[in-house]
Design a protein around this motif. Structure first.
Motif, PDB file in Angstrom:
ATOM      1  N   LYS A 246      12.477   5.025   0.972  1.00  0.00           N
ATOM      2  CA  LYS A 246      13.456   5.858   0.261  1.00  0.00           C
ATOM      3  C   LYS A 246      12.888   6.340  -1.074  1.00  0.00           C
ATOM      4  O   LYS A 246      13.039   7.507  -1.447  1.00  0.00           O
ATOM      5  CB  LYS A 246      14.751   5.087   0.028  1.00  0.00           C
ATOM      6  N   ALA A 247      12.231   5.443  -1.793  1.00  0.00           N
ATOM      7  CA  ALA A 247      11.642   5.814  -3.081  1.00  0.00           C
ATOM      8  C   ALA A 247      10.511   6.830  -2.885  1.00  0.00           C
ATOM      9  O   ALA A 247      10.343   7.740  -3.702  1.00  0.00           O
ATOM     10  CB  ALA A 247      11.134   4.579  -3.813  1.00  0.00           C
ATOM     11  N   CYS A 248       9.765   6.694  -1.803  1.00  0.00           N
ATOM     12  CA  CYS A 248       8.701   7.661  -1.512  1.00  0.00           C
ATOM     13  C   CYS A 248       9.292   9.033  -1.183  1.00  0.00           C
ATOM     14  O   CYS A 248       8.718  10.068  -1.562  1.00  0.00           O
ATOM     15  CB  CYS A 248       7.810   7.160  -0.375  1.00  0.00           C
ATOM     16  N   VAL A 249      10.413   9.057  -0.498  1.00  0.00           N
ATOM     17  CA  VAL A 249      11.104  10.330  -0.244  1.00  0.00           C
ATOM     18  C   VAL A 249      11.546  10.946  -1.568  1.00  0.00           C
ATOM     19  O   VAL A 249      11.419  12.152  -1.784  1.00  0.00           O
ATOM     20  CB  VAL A 249      12.278  10.152   0.745  1.00  0.00           C
TER      21      VAL A 249
ATOM     22  N   GLY B 220       3.149   7.433   1.859  1.00  0.00           N
ATOM     23  CA  GLY B 220       3.865   6.224   1.473  1.00  0.00           C
ATOM     24  C   GLY B 220       5.108   6.006   2.318  1.00  0.00           C
ATOM     25  O   GLY B 220       5.377   4.885   2.759  1.00  0.00           O
ATOM     26  N   ALA B 221       5.872   7.074   2.536  1.00  0.00           N
ATOM     27  CA  ALA B 221       7.092   6.967   3.342  1.00  0.00           C
ATOM     28  C   ALA B 221       6.761   6.559   4.772  1.00  0.00           C
ATOM     29  O   ALA B 221       7.419   5.692   5.349  1.00  0.00           O
ATOM     30  CB  ALA B 221       7.871   8.284   3.320  1.00  0.00           C
TER      31      ALA B 221
ATOM     32  N   VAL C 201       0.838  -1.200   0.000  1.00  0.00           N
ATOM     33  CA  VAL C 201       0.000   0.000   0.000  1.00  0.00           C
ATOM     34  C   VAL C 201       0.874   1.251   0.000  1.00  0.00           C
ATOM     35  O   VAL C 201       0.597   2.217  -0.714  1.00  0.00           O
ATOM     36  CB  VAL C 201      -0.978   0.000   1.203  1.00  0.00           C
ATOM     37  N   ALA C 202       1.940   1.224   0.776  1.00  0.00           N
ATOM     38  CA  ALA C 202       2.867   2.362   0.808  1.00  0.00           C
ATOM     39  C   ALA C 202       3.493   2.573  -0.558  1.00  0.00           C
ATOM     40  O   ALA C 202       3.631   3.712  -1.027  1.00  0.00           O
ATOM     41  CB  ALA C 202       3.949   2.124   1.866  1.00  0.00           C
ATOM     42  N   ALA C 203       3.869   1.483  -1.219  1.00  0.00           N
ATOM     43  CA  ALA C 203       4.459   1.582  -2.556  1.00  0.00           C
ATOM     44  C   ALA C 203       3.452   2.153  -3.549  1.00  0.00           C
ATOM     45  O   ALA C 203       3.810   2.966  -4.411  1.00  0.00           O
ATOM     46  CB  ALA C 203       4.956   0.220  -3.015  1.00  0.00           C
ATOM     47  N   LEU C 204       2.205   1.756  -3.424  1.00  0.00           N
ATOM     48  CA  LEU C 204       1.172   2.288  -4.319  1.00  0.00           C
ATOM     49  C   LEU C 204       0.962   3.783  -4.091  1.00  0.00           C
ATOM     50  O   LEU C 204       0.783   4.539  -5.046  1.00  0.00           O
ATOM     51  CB  LEU C 204      -0.139   1.524  -4.131  1.00  0.00           C
ATOM     52  N   ALA C 205       1.008   4.220  -2.831  1.00  0.00           N
ATOM     53  CA  ALA C 205       0.880   5.647  -2.533  1.00  0.00           C
ATOM     54  C   ALA C 205       2.036   6.425  -3.148  1.00  0.00           C
ATOM     55  O   ALA C 205       1.837   7.477  -3.768  1.00  0.00           O
ATOM     56  CB  ALA C 205       0.822   5.871  -1.018  1.00  0.00           C
ATOM     57  N   GLY C 206       3.240   5.915  -2.998  1.00  0.00           N
ATOM     58  CA  GLY C 206       4.405   6.570  -3.584  1.00  0.00           C
ATOM     59  C   GLY C 206       4.350   6.577  -5.099  1.00  0.00           C
ATOM     60  O   GLY C 206       4.736   7.564  -5.748  1.00  0.00           O
ATOM     61  N   SER C 207       3.856   5.496  -5.679  1.00  0.00           N
ATOM     62  CA  SER C 207       3.730   5.399  -7.127  1.00  0.00           C
ATOM     63  C   SER C 207       2.746   6.441  -7.647  1.00  0.00           C
ATOM     64  O   SER C 207       2.990   7.100  -8.667  1.00  0.00           O
ATOM     65  CB  SER C 207       3.263   3.994  -7.507  1.00  0.00           C
ATOM     66  N   LEU C 208       1.644   6.617  -6.944  1.00  0.00           N
ATOM     67  CA  LEU C 208       0.673   7.644  -7.320  1.00  0.00           C
ATOM     68  C   LEU C 208       1.300   9.032  -7.210  1.00  0.00           C
ATOM     69  O   LEU C 208       1.087   9.891  -8.070  1.00  0.00           O
ATOM     70  CB  LEU C 208      -0.577   7.545  -6.441  1.00  0.00           C
ATOM     71  N   ALA C 209       2.097   9.245  -6.178  1.00  0.00           N
ATOM     72  CA  ALA C 209       2.782  10.529  -6.010  1.00  0.00           C
ATOM     73  C   ALA C 209       3.692  10.809  -7.199  1.00  0.00           C
ATOM     74  O   ALA C 209       3.683  11.914  -7.762  1.00  0.00           O
ATOM     75  CB  ALA C 209       3.591  10.526  -4.714  1.00  0.00           C
ATOM     76  N   ALA C 210       4.463   9.822  -7.594  1.00  0.00           N
ATOM     77  CA  ALA C 210       5.373   9.998  -8.731  1.00  0.00           C
ATOM     78  C   ALA C 210       4.589  10.259 -10.013  1.00  0.00           C
ATOM     79  O   ALA C 210       4.966  11.122 -10.826  1.00  0.00           O
ATOM     80  CB  ALA C 210       6.270   8.770  -8.882  1.00  0.00           C
ATOM     81  N   ALA C 211       3.490   9.540 -10.189  1.00  0.00           N
ATOM     82  CA  ALA C 211       2.663   9.728 -11.385  1.00  0.00           C
ATOM     83  C   ALA C 211       2.080  11.145 -11.429  1.00  0.00           C
ATOM     84  O   ALA C 211       2.028  11.760 -12.505  1.00  0.00           O
ATOM     85  CB  ALA C 211       1.547   8.691 -11.417  1.00  0.00           C
ATOM     86  N   LEU C 212       1.659  11.651 -10.294  1.00  0.00           N
ATOM     87  CA  LEU C 212       1.115  13.018 -10.251  1.00  0.00           C
ATOM     88  C   LEU C 212       2.186  14.053 -10.586  1.00  0.00           C
ATOM     89  O   LEU C 212       1.921  15.023 -11.308  1.00  0.00           O
ATOM     90  CB  LEU C 212       0.508  13.311  -8.873  1.00  0.00           C
TER      91      LEU C 212
ATOM     92  N   ALA D  36       0.612  15.141  -4.636  1.00  0.00           N
ATOM     93  CA  ALA D  36       1.731  14.214  -4.839  1.00  0.00           C
ATOM     94  C   ALA D  36       2.618  14.176  -3.599  1.00  0.00           C
ATOM     95  O   ALA D  36       3.027  13.100  -3.153  1.00  0.00           O
ATOM     96  CB  ALA D  36       2.548  14.619  -6.072  1.00  0.00           C
ATOM     97  N   ALA D  37       2.908  15.341  -3.045  1.00  0.00           N
ATOM     98  CA  ALA D  37       3.746  15.404  -1.845  1.00  0.00           C
ATOM     99  C   ALA D  37       3.065  14.711  -0.663  1.00  0.00           C
ATOM    100  O   ALA D  37       3.720  13.978   0.094  1.00  0.00           O
ATOM    101  CB  ALA D  37       4.064  16.856  -1.499  1.00  0.00           C
ATOM    102  N   LEU D  38       1.779  14.926  -0.512  1.00  0.00           N
ATOM    103  CA  LEU D  38       1.032  14.290   0.577  1.00  0.00           C
ATOM    104  C   LEU D  38       1.021  12.768   0.424  1.00  0.00           C
ATOM    105  O   LEU D  38       1.180  12.037   1.402  1.00  0.00           O
ATOM    106  CB  LEU D  38      -0.387  14.840   0.645  1.00  0.00           C
ATOM    107  N   MET D  39       0.828  12.292  -0.807  1.00  0.00           N
ATOM    108  CA  MET D  39       0.820  10.844  -1.052  1.00  0.00           C
ATOM    109  C   MET D  39       2.207  10.252  -0.811  1.00  0.00           C
ATOM    110  O   MET D  39       2.331   9.169  -0.244  1.00  0.00           O
ATOM    111  CB  MET D  39       0.364  10.551  -2.483  1.00  0.00           C
ATOM    112  N   ALA D  40       3.232  10.973  -1.242  1.00  0.00           N
ATOM    113  CA  ALA D  40       4.602  10.477  -1.027  1.00  0.00           C
ATOM    114  C   ALA D  40       4.896  10.404   0.465  1.00  0.00           C
ATOM    115  O   ALA D  40       5.511   9.435   0.937  1.00  0.00           O
ATOM    116  CB  ALA D  40       5.600  11.390  -1.733  1.00  0.00           C
TER     117      ALA D  40
END
Length: 178
Positions: A100-103, A133-134, A3-14, A126-130
């Motif tokens: 780390k990837a979420c950061v 995720g972190a 779930v954390a990885a998915l949140a970070g992935s959404l952040a990167a996509a945004l 995006a920042a909030l999702m990242a």
């Protein structure tokens, strides 16, 4: 972890989306190159996080398989304990890398804020999702540490998780207050 990885992935996509909405837009000519680079970096972070979902599943499965190992003889008990330790260490390493990837995704969101002003709210999300995720990944690190008896290792991982959470907080605050 997943779930954390998915949140970070959404952040990167945004962040990639904001960058792409800036490239070619009149009035933002000075940002086209940096936003193009940001979009590429965001896709790479997104790919890292997509891979982390599978790695998290594999780490969990390794722990579950180790728990099923026989424990009747001293040799079996020792083999099971080694397999469990390896599984738990993997279940710690994977979410640590996810954090780390979420950061990194949060850092990209900070950069995306400078892009198309009509999409600044997307950069903030995006920042909030990242950040989420972190923090989520760090929580996964902490919960799996309960199965590790090596005090120095546990302290090191707790410190690393805390540092990543703090960095994510700083970057998120920077992005949403811009």
């Amino acid at each position: 972890g997943s779930v954390a990885a998915l949140a970070g992935s959404l952040a990167a996509a945004l962040s990639a989306m904001v960058a792409n909405l800036t490239i070619g837009k009149k009035g933002y000519e000075g940002l086209w190159n940096s936003m193009s680079n940001l979009a590429v970096q965001a896709q790479a972070v997104k790919a890292r996080l997509a891979k982390a979902v599978d790695e998290d599943t594999n780490a969990f499965n390794a722990v579950m398989e180790a728990m099923k190992l026989p424990k009747k003889t001293p040799e079996e008990i020792e083999a099971r304990e080694k397999a469990l330790l390896a599984g738990y260490k993997s279940a710690i390493a994977v979410p640590l890398e996810t954090a780390k990837a979420c950061v990194d995704a949060a850092s990209l969101a900070v950069q995306a804020v400078a892009g198309n002003k009509n999409s600044a709210s997307d950069a903030g999300v995006a920042a909030l999702m990242a950040r989420a995720g972190a923090h989520g990944a760090a929580l996964n690190v902490l919960i799996n540490l309960g199965s590790i008896s090596d005090a120095a290792y546990v302290a090191s991982m707790k410190k690393a998780a805390a540092e990543l959470r703090a960095k994510a907080d700083q970057l998120c605050e920077k992005a949403v207050s811009a």
